[in-house]
Design a protein around this motif. Structure first.
Motif, short mmCIF file in Angstrom:
data_model
loop_
_atom_site.label_atom_id
_atom_site.label_comp_id
_atom_site.label_asym_id
_atom_site.label_seq_id
_atom_site.Cartn_x
_atom_site.Cartn_y
_atom_site.Cartn_z
N LEU A 122 12.93 36.82 34.57
CA LEU A 122 13.50 35.60 35.13
C LEU A 122 12.45 34.52 35.40
O LEU A 122 12.67 33.34 35.07
CB LEU A 122 14.28 35.89 36.42
CG LEU A 122 15.70 36.43 36.26
CD1 LEU A 122 16.37 36.53 37.64
CD2 LEU A 122 16.53 35.55 35.34
N PRO A 123 11.30 34.86 35.96
CA PRO A 123 10.30 33.81 36.21
C PRO A 123 9.85 33.11 34.92
O PRO A 123 9.64 31.89 34.92
CB PRO A 123 9.14 34.58 36.86
CG PRO A 123 9.78 35.77 37.48
CD PRO A 123 10.87 36.15 36.55
N MET A 124 9.69 33.87 33.84
CA MET A 124 9.28 33.27 32.58
C MET A 124 10.38 32.37 32.02
O MET A 124 10.11 31.30 31.46
CB MET A 124 8.93 34.35 31.56
CG MET A 124 7.56 34.97 31.78
SD MET A 124 7.50 36.09 33.21
CE MET A 124 8.15 37.60 32.48
N ILE A 125 11.62 32.80 32.19
CA ILE A 125 12.75 31.97 31.74
C ILE A 125 12.77 30.66 32.51
O ILE A 125 12.93 29.58 31.94
CB ILE A 125 14.07 32.75 31.90
CG1 ILE A 125 14.15 33.90 30.90
CG2 ILE A 125 15.27 31.81 31.72
CD1 ILE A 125 15.34 34.81 31.10
N ARG A 126 12.57 30.76 33.82
CA ARG A 126 12.57 29.57 34.66
C ARG A 126 11.39 28.66 34.33
O ARG A 126 11.51 27.43 34.36
CB ARG A 126 12.54 29.98 36.14
CG ARG A 126 13.86 30.49 36.66
CD ARG A 126 14.96 29.55 36.30
NE ARG A 126 16.18 29.74 37.06
CZ ARG A 126 17.30 29.09 36.81
NH1 ARG A 126 17.34 28.22 35.79
NH2 ARG A 126 18.37 29.27 37.52
N ARG A 127 10.25 29.25 34.01
CA ARG A 127 9.07 28.45 33.67
C ARG A 127 9.32 27.61 32.42
O ARG A 127 8.78 26.51 32.26
CB ARG A 127 7.87 29.36 33.47
CG ARG A 127 6.53 28.63 33.33
CD ARG A 127 5.40 29.62 33.24
NE ARG A 127 5.35 30.49 34.41
CZ ARG A 127 4.59 31.58 34.50
NH1 ARG A 127 3.85 31.95 33.48
NH2 ARG A 127 4.61 32.31 35.60
N LEU A 128 10.14 28.15 31.51
CA LEU A 128 10.49 27.40 30.29
C LEU A 128 11.48 26.28 30.57
O LEU A 128 11.71 25.42 29.72
CB LEU A 128 11.09 28.35 29.25
CG LEU A 128 10.14 29.33 28.55
CD1 LEU A 128 10.94 30.34 27.74
CD2 LEU A 128 9.17 28.58 27.65
N ARG A 145 22.20 34.85 42.47
CA ARG A 145 21.60 33.78 43.28
C ARG A 145 20.64 32.92 42.45
O ARG A 145 20.54 31.71 42.67
CB ARG A 145 20.86 34.37 44.48
CG ARG A 145 21.76 35.05 45.50
CD ARG A 145 21.00 35.26 46.81
NE ARG A 145 19.72 35.92 46.60
CZ ARG A 145 19.53 37.23 46.64
NH1 ARG A 145 20.58 38.04 46.84
NH2 ARG A 145 18.33 37.75 46.47
N GLU A 146 19.94 33.53 41.52
CA GLU A 146 18.94 32.81 40.73
C GLU A 146 19.57 31.98 39.60
O GLU A 146 18.94 31.06 39.08
CB GLU A 146 17.95 33.81 40.12
CG GLU A 146 17.03 34.48 41.13
CD GLU A 146 16.07 33.49 41.76
OE1 GLU A 146 15.68 32.53 41.09
OE2 GLU A 146 15.72 33.68 42.95
N ALA A 147 20.80 32.31 39.22
CA ALA A 147 21.43 31.63 38.09
C ALA A 147 21.90 30.23 38.46
O ALA A 147 22.22 29.94 39.61
CB ALA A 147 22.62 32.46 37.60
N ASP A 148 21.93 29.35 37.46
CA ASP A 148 22.53 28.03 37.66
C ASP A 148 24.02 28.17 37.90
O ASP A 148 24.62 27.42 38.68
CB ASP A 148 22.28 27.16 36.42
CG ASP A 148 20.80 26.87 36.23
OD1 ASP A 148 20.24 26.14 37.06
OD2 ASP A 148 20.23 27.37 35.24
#
Length: 335
Positions: A122-128, A145-148
């Motif tokens: 997830l962190p790598m996906i968010r970084r992109l 919770r982390e999803a849009d």
């Protein structure tokens, strides 16, 4: 007791119990799907907006049984106008993460919402800067919770009698994926022709792509006799061309009638000899016509509805250009 009457554990098989278990499983899964509809709302609309606005591809993630469901959802999206592919979360952390670009949208599936392999990336996906849609069974989970956008696929219980094997939950997730695909298909104006271009192979593709002109008998293989011909000449033409019928045409090449094997049986019930019978006296006047540009599947439907076995094909000037029967369509894979 016969060996076939017992399970490997020597427990007798009770047909009534098996049938009841199967019915309970189907009822449980059907209830799980039915309960999704009232929960649809703004999150579903928001998910559709993200997917329609995606400039790249939809990347579907899922582990275990959710992964199998994810593969099917990706395939359904791709075949209905939304480019998509499946990435195994375990492989993503070992290099496959490079398949995801900032223009993509990730659709992550996890019943618990706590699948370690997905949370790890997830962190790598968010970084992109990639937008994230989740389908989970727990709105309070980390993934939700982390999803849009989180789509609620929770179920009251699994169909598995032990309550352990993913059954109703995977069915609910699959149904939500289908709901997304159908909504997007409509929003994009995806047509039958678009669908056929995605499915050129197999019977489905043939039904959607083939036109009458592609499968009809024409040229020297087309059975046709002039309206001045005798019944004997018509029978010889039927025998030579092997279509079980012949068209009857006028001097301008327009079909004025049709004569089939079935017509012959009816004629033989009325006359003693066919030698002197004019074809014009025993043909079926007119005959059902169709244009070359009509879909072959539509031709099959016409024959089934009218309970006939042959169609004459005419051009815009009503000249005979071809013919086909059920065997023609069967050979082409249309039926």
């Amino acid at each position: 007791m016969h060996p076939d009457d017992a399970s490997p554990s020597n427990t007798p098989i009770d047909p009534a119990t098996l049938l009841q278990l199967a019915r309970d499983a189907l009822d449980t899964e059907a209830d799980a799907v039915r309960q999704l509809a009232p929960r649809l709302g703004e999150p579903f609309v928001a998910a559709c907006r993200l997917l329609v606005g995606c400039r790249g591809r939809v990347v579907v993630l899922g582990m275990g049984k959710s992964g199998h469901i994810g593969g099917k959802i990706a395939a359904t999206l791709a075949s209905t106008g939304t480019p998509a592919f499946f990435v195994h979360p375990g492989e993503a952390s070992h290099g496959d993460l490079g398949m995801i670009t900032p223009q993509d949208v990730v659709l992550a599936l996890s019943n618990s919402g706590e699948t370690g392999e997905i949370l790890l990336i997830l962190p790598m996906i968010r970084r992109l800067g990639v937008r994230l849609i989740a389908i989970t069974g727990d709105a309070g989970s980390t993934l939700a919770r982390e999803a849009d956008v989180n789509l609620d696929a929770s179920v009251a219980r699994e169909a598995c009698p032990l309550g352990l094997a993913p059954t109703a939950s995977t069915t609910a997730t699959l149904a939500l994926g289908d709901a997304l695909a159908v909504a997007l298909l409509h929003t994009r104006g995806f047509s039958r022709e678009d669908f056929s271009r995605s499915h050129p192979g197999g019977k489905l593709g043939r039904r959607l792509l083939l036109h009458v002109a592609d499968v009809m008998v024409k040229g020297d293989r087309l059975p046709a006799v002039p309206q001045t011909a005798s019944l004997t000449e018509a029978l010889l033409e039927i025998s030579r061309k092997g279509l079980g019928m012949t068209a009857v045409v006028d001097d301008a090449g327009r079909a004025v009638g049709i004569f089939t094997d079935g017509d012959l049986r009816r004629v033989l019930e009325r006359v003693d000899s066919v030698r002197a019978v004019p074809i014009a006296d025993v043909m079926t006047p007119g005959g059902v016509r169709i244009r070359p540009q009509v879909l072959a599947a539509e031709a099959a439907q016409i024959m089934e509805q009218r309970r006939i076995n042959a169609l004459l094909v005419e051009d815009a000037d009503r000249r005979l250009v071809g013919a086909l029967n059920m065997h023609t369509l069967l050979d082409a894979g249309v039926i």
